[in-house]
Design an enzyme around this catalytic site. Structure first.
Site, PDB file in Angstrom:
ATOM      1  N   LEU A 108      24.290 -12.924  25.681  1.00  0.00           N
ATOM      2  CA  LEU A 108      24.699 -13.620  26.920  1.00  0.00           C
ATOM      3  C   LEU A 108      23.520 -14.262  27.635  1.00  0.00           C
ATOM      4  O   LEU A 108      23.694 -15.075  28.541  1.00  0.00           O
ATOM      5  CB  LEU A 108      25.372 -12.649  27.899  1.00  0.00           C
ATOM      6  CG  LEU A 108      26.732 -12.096  27.533  1.00  0.00           C
ATOM      7  CD1 LEU A 108      27.456 -11.658  28.790  1.00  0.00           C
ATOM      8  CD2 LEU A 108      27.573 -13.066  26.762  1.00  0.00           C
ATOM      9  N   ALA A 157      27.463  -2.180  29.533  1.00  0.00           N
ATOM     10  CA  ALA A 157      28.786  -1.917  30.119  1.00  0.00           C
ATOM     11  C   ALA A 157      28.836  -2.364  31.580  1.00  0.00           C
ATOM     12  O   ALA A 157      29.515  -1.773  32.404  1.00  0.00           O
ATOM     13  CB  ALA A 157      29.105  -0.429  30.005  1.00  0.00           C
ATOM     14  N   ASP A 203      35.130 -15.507  33.710  1.00  0.00           N
ATOM     15  CA  ASP A 203      34.008 -15.121  32.834  1.00  0.00           C
ATOM     16  C   ASP A 203      34.469 -14.803  31.400  1.00  0.00           C
ATOM     17  O   ASP A 203      33.910 -15.318  30.436  1.00  0.00           O
ATOM     18  CB  ASP A 203      33.277 -13.891  33.400  1.00  0.00           C
ATOM     19  CG  ASP A 203      32.363 -14.249  34.564  1.00  0.00           C
ATOM     20  OD1 ASP A 203      31.870 -15.392  34.612  1.00  0.00           O
ATOM     21  OD2 ASP A 203      32.126 -13.378  35.422  1.00  0.00           O
ATOM     22  N   LYS A 232      30.732  -9.785  43.087  1.00  0.00           N
ATOM     23  CA  LYS A 232      31.989 -10.047  42.370  1.00  0.00           C
ATOM     24  C   LYS A 232      33.074  -8.987  42.652  1.00  0.00           C
ATOM     25  O   LYS A 232      34.255  -9.286  42.575  1.00  0.00           O
ATOM     26  CB  LYS A 232      31.734 -10.133  40.864  1.00  0.00           C
ATOM     27  CG  LYS A 232      30.994 -11.399  40.449  1.00  0.00           C
ATOM     28  CD  LYS A 232      30.860 -11.466  38.930  1.00  0.00           C
ATOM     29  CE  LYS A 232      30.022 -12.649  38.516  1.00  0.00           C
ATOM     30  NZ  LYS A 232      29.945 -12.811  37.067  1.00  0.00           N
ATOM     31  N   TYR A 241      20.559 -16.841  28.302  1.00  0.00           N
ATOM     32  CA  TYR A 241      20.286 -18.236  27.901  1.00  0.00           C
ATOM     33  C   TYR A 241      18.881 -18.675  28.301  1.00  0.00           C
ATOM     34  O   TYR A 241      18.503 -19.817  28.122  1.00  0.00           O
ATOM     35  CB  TYR A 241      21.344 -19.200  28.437  1.00  0.00           C
ATOM     36  CG  TYR A 241      21.640 -19.054  29.907  1.00  0.00           C
ATOM     37  CD1 TYR A 241      20.781 -19.526  30.876  1.00  0.00           C
ATOM     38  CD2 TYR A 241      22.797 -18.392  30.317  1.00  0.00           C
ATOM     39  CE1 TYR A 241      21.044 -19.375  32.217  1.00  0.00           C
ATOM     40  CE2 TYR A 241      23.080 -18.224  31.668  1.00  0.00           C
ATOM     41  CZ  TYR A 241      22.202 -18.720  32.606  1.00  0.00           C
ATOM     42  OH  TYR A 241      22.463 -18.556  33.931  1.00  0.00           O
ATOM     43  N   GLY A 266      29.077  -5.727  34.562  1.00  0.00           N
ATOM     44  CA  GLY A 266      30.151  -6.620  34.974  1.00  0.00           C
ATOM     45  C   GLY A 266      30.578  -7.583  33.873  1.00  0.00           C
ATOM     46  O   GLY A 266      31.779  -7.801  33.664  1.00  0.00           O
TER      47      GLY A 266
HETATM   48  P1  NAP Z   1      24.958  -5.634  34.960  1.00  0.00           P
HETATM   49  O1  NAP Z   1      26.295  -5.480  35.584  1.00  0.00           O
HETATM   50  O2  NAP Z   1      23.747  -5.276  35.735  1.00  0.00           O
HETATM   51  O3  NAP Z   1      24.953  -4.778  33.574  1.00  0.00           O
HETATM   52  C1  NAP Z   1      23.818  -4.664  32.774  1.00  0.00           C
HETATM   53  C2  NAP Z   1      24.069  -3.679  31.625  1.00  0.00           C
HETATM   54  O4  NAP Z   1      22.880  -3.650  30.844  1.00  0.00           O
HETATM   55  C3  NAP Z   1      24.362  -2.265  32.073  1.00  0.00           C
HETATM   56  O5  NAP Z   1      25.384  -1.730  31.284  1.00  0.00           O
HETATM   57  C4  NAP Z   1      23.061  -1.526  31.814  1.00  0.00           C
HETATM   58  O6  NAP Z   1      23.238  -0.215  31.355  1.00  0.00           O
HETATM   59  C5  NAP Z   1      22.467  -2.301  30.660  1.00  0.00           C
HETATM   60  N1  NAP Z   1      21.003  -2.240  30.704  1.00  0.00           N
HETATM   61  C6  NAP Z   1      20.191  -2.741  31.660  1.00  0.00           C
HETATM   62  N2  NAP Z   1      18.903  -2.459  31.369  1.00  0.00           N
HETATM   63  C7  NAP Z   1      18.915  -1.745  30.211  1.00  0.00           C
HETATM   64  C8  NAP Z   1      17.915  -1.133  29.415  1.00  0.00           C
HETATM   65  N3  NAP Z   1      16.623  -1.221  29.745  1.00  0.00           N
HETATM   66  N4  NAP Z   1      18.296  -0.466  28.298  1.00  0.00           N
HETATM   67  C9  NAP Z   1      19.601  -0.358  27.957  1.00  0.00           C
HETATM   68  N5  NAP Z   1      20.608  -0.906  28.680  1.00  0.00           N
HETATM   69  C10 NAP Z   1      20.259  -1.596  29.798  1.00  0.00           C
HETATM   70  O7  NAP Z   1      24.729  -7.142  34.488  1.00  0.00           O
HETATM   71  P2  NAP Z   1      25.791  -8.257  34.027  1.00  0.00           P
HETATM   72  O8  NAP Z   1      26.279  -8.999  35.196  1.00  0.00           O
HETATM   73  O9  NAP Z   1      26.793  -7.617  33.116  1.00  0.00           O
HETATM   74  O10 NAP Z   1      24.827  -9.234  33.217  1.00  0.00           O
HETATM   75  C11 NAP Z   1      24.202  -8.789  32.058  1.00  0.00           C
HETATM   76  C12 NAP Z   1      23.480  -9.922  31.319  1.00  0.00           C
HETATM   77  O11 NAP Z   1      24.368 -10.984  31.024  1.00  0.00           O
HETATM   78  C13 NAP Z   1      22.328 -10.544  32.091  1.00  0.00           C
HETATM   79  O12 NAP Z   1      21.317 -10.860  31.163  1.00  0.00           O
HETATM   80  C14 NAP Z   1      22.932 -11.814  32.666  1.00  0.00           C
HETATM   81  O13 NAP Z   1      21.955 -12.805  32.899  1.00  0.00           O
HETATM   82  C15 NAP Z   1      23.856 -12.209  31.528  1.00  0.00           C
HETATM   83  N6  NAP Z   1      25.017 -13.000  31.977  1.00  0.00           N
HETATM   84  C16 NAP Z   1      25.209 -14.211  31.396  1.00  0.00           C
HETATM   85  C17 NAP Z   1      26.304 -14.969  31.753  1.00  0.00           C
HETATM   86  C18 NAP Z   1      26.520 -16.316  31.092  1.00  0.00           C
HETATM   87  O14 NAP Z   1      27.315 -17.114  31.600  1.00  0.00           O
HETATM   88  N7  NAP Z   1      25.878 -16.562  29.990  1.00  0.00           N
HETATM   89  C19 NAP Z   1      27.212 -14.491  32.710  1.00  0.00           C
HETATM   90  C20 NAP Z   1      26.992 -13.233  33.284  1.00  0.00           C
HETATM   91  C21 NAP Z   1      25.884 -12.498  32.905  1.00  0.00           C
HETATM   92  P3  NAP Z   1      23.644   1.042  32.310  1.00  0.00           P
HETATM   93  O15 NAP Z   1      25.099   0.857  32.633  1.00  0.00           O
HETATM   94  O16 NAP Z   1      23.387   2.223  31.447  1.00  0.00           O
HETATM   95  O17 NAP Z   1      22.747   0.955  33.512  1.00  0.00           O
END
Ligand code: NAP
Length: 289
Positions: free
Chosen positions: A230, A134, A108, A72, A232, A136
């Site tokens: 978020l 924090a 998004d 992205k 599902y 994407g």
């Molecule tokens: P990302 O960029 O990888 O960010 C994940 C975040 O979660 C980071 O801030 C990370 O913290 C934190 N994290 C990961 N593992 C952790 C742990 N064990 N303990 C505490 N914090 C943790 O992912 P993303 O793209 O934002 O997506 C995140 C979630 O949203 C996923 O579950 C994804 O499937 C879901 N999602 C859903 C949709 C939808 O349409 N429903 C769309 C996008 C994403 P750090 O920064 O400290 O590493």
């Protein structure tokens, strides 16, 4: 039933991996229902090949695409122009074919807001927002909520620099108050209790790790709050179950998935996709896989 022919205009989702994506199912249902001569396919692009993939989409006449993890941000320098919201978020999830190349958008955050407005009657104006994570999606959601008049954006994350990156934009470029906290901060209870909406954007609780939960005490949650996860898959996470037990309204990530797709679809076709039964169809599919 439409058939693919010489006039079919293709669209794609590009990511790595993309096998789990529900977008091909959803968009192909929309195209079929409206009788549009389009097809939407998943394209798994290995790291290092994004530029070649975007050039190939252009040459092959693709009408547009969705971009997902991990591309992205990386896609931005490959595009001649992006929307102002995508610029602020620093990420693009939708490409729309124009005369001189693909224009980048980010649906998004708007998709997240539209889902809550339509499905829960929830509006961001004046609200105190608490975001867990924090990454994407936290960035897209936090910035979109601030643009729509949220009162305060609080981010709780392990990596405070990443959280600060979001609140800096929210404060300096949008003029909304932002706060960041680590998970061990003694103020965490007050921050969670004060939120009008708590949004989990961490993957904690996602299949197969369904017993995981973000490290907060769910006893702090109360019936006036909306808890959005978020995730599902599963459709109801452990966090959602515990929040429900505290009397909170809850919502999973399917609404965001559907409405970010609706907004992309409108950018590509100018048409409103049919939403009857789409949630049920996606739920049925998720229950089978
Ligand atoms: P990302 O960029 O990888 O960010 C994940 C975040 O979660 C980071 O801030 C990370 O913290 C934190 N994290 C990961 N593992 C952790 C742990 N064990 N303990 C505490 N914090 C943790 O992912 P993303 O793209 O934002 O997506 C995140 C979630 O949203 C996923 O579950 C994804 O499937 C879901 N999602 C859903 C949709 C939808 O349409 N429903 C769309 C996008 C994403 P750090 O920064 O400290 O590493």
């Amino acid at each position: 039933m439409n058939f693919i022919n010489g006039k079919t205009k293709p669209l794609a989702i590009i990511g790595y991996p993309v096998g789990h994506s529900l977008s091909p199912l959803m968009h192909n249902i929309f195209f079929q229902f409206l009788g549009l001569n389009n097809v939407y396919i998943p394209l798994e692009i290995k790291p290092g090949h994004l530029q070649a993939a975007i050039e190939a989409l252009w040459t092959l006449g693709f009408m547009g695409a969705n971009i997902t993890i991990p591309y992205k941000e990386e896609v931005i320098p490959l595009l001649p122009e992006i929307s102002s919201e995508a610029e602020l978020i620093g990420a693009v999830n939708t490409l729309v074919r124009k005369e001189n190349g693909f224009r980048g958008h980010n649906t998004d955050g708007q998709g997240f807001l539209k889902a809550l407005s339509i499905e829960k009657g929830w509006e961001p104006h004046g609200k105190k927002v608490v975001i867990l994570g924090a990454g994407g999606s936290a960035r897209a959601i936090g910035i979109s909520l601030a643009l729509k008049g949220a009162h305060k954006i609080t981010i709780i994350n392990r990596n405070l620099l990443r959280a600060r990156g979001i609140t800096e934009i929210v404060e300096k470029q949008i003029g909304v108050h932002g706060e960041i906290f680590g998970w061990n901060n003694p103020m965490l209870e007050r921050v969670i209790r004060e939120g009008d909406i708590i949004i989990n954007t961490t993957p904690l609780g996602m299949n197969p790790n369904i017993n995981e939960i973000p490290p907060l005490d769910t006893k702090w949650l109360s019936p006036s709050q909306l808890l959005v996860d978020l995730i599902y898959n599963p459709l109801e996470t452990r966090l959602m179950k515990e929040a429900k037990a505290q009397g909170c309204q809850v919502s999973n990530g399917l609404g965001m998935l559907i409405y970010q797709g609706v907004l992309s679809f409108k950018l590509w076709t100018g048409q409103e996709p049919p939403l009857e039964n789409i949630r049920e169809t996606l739920e049925k599919y998720l229950n089978k896989v």
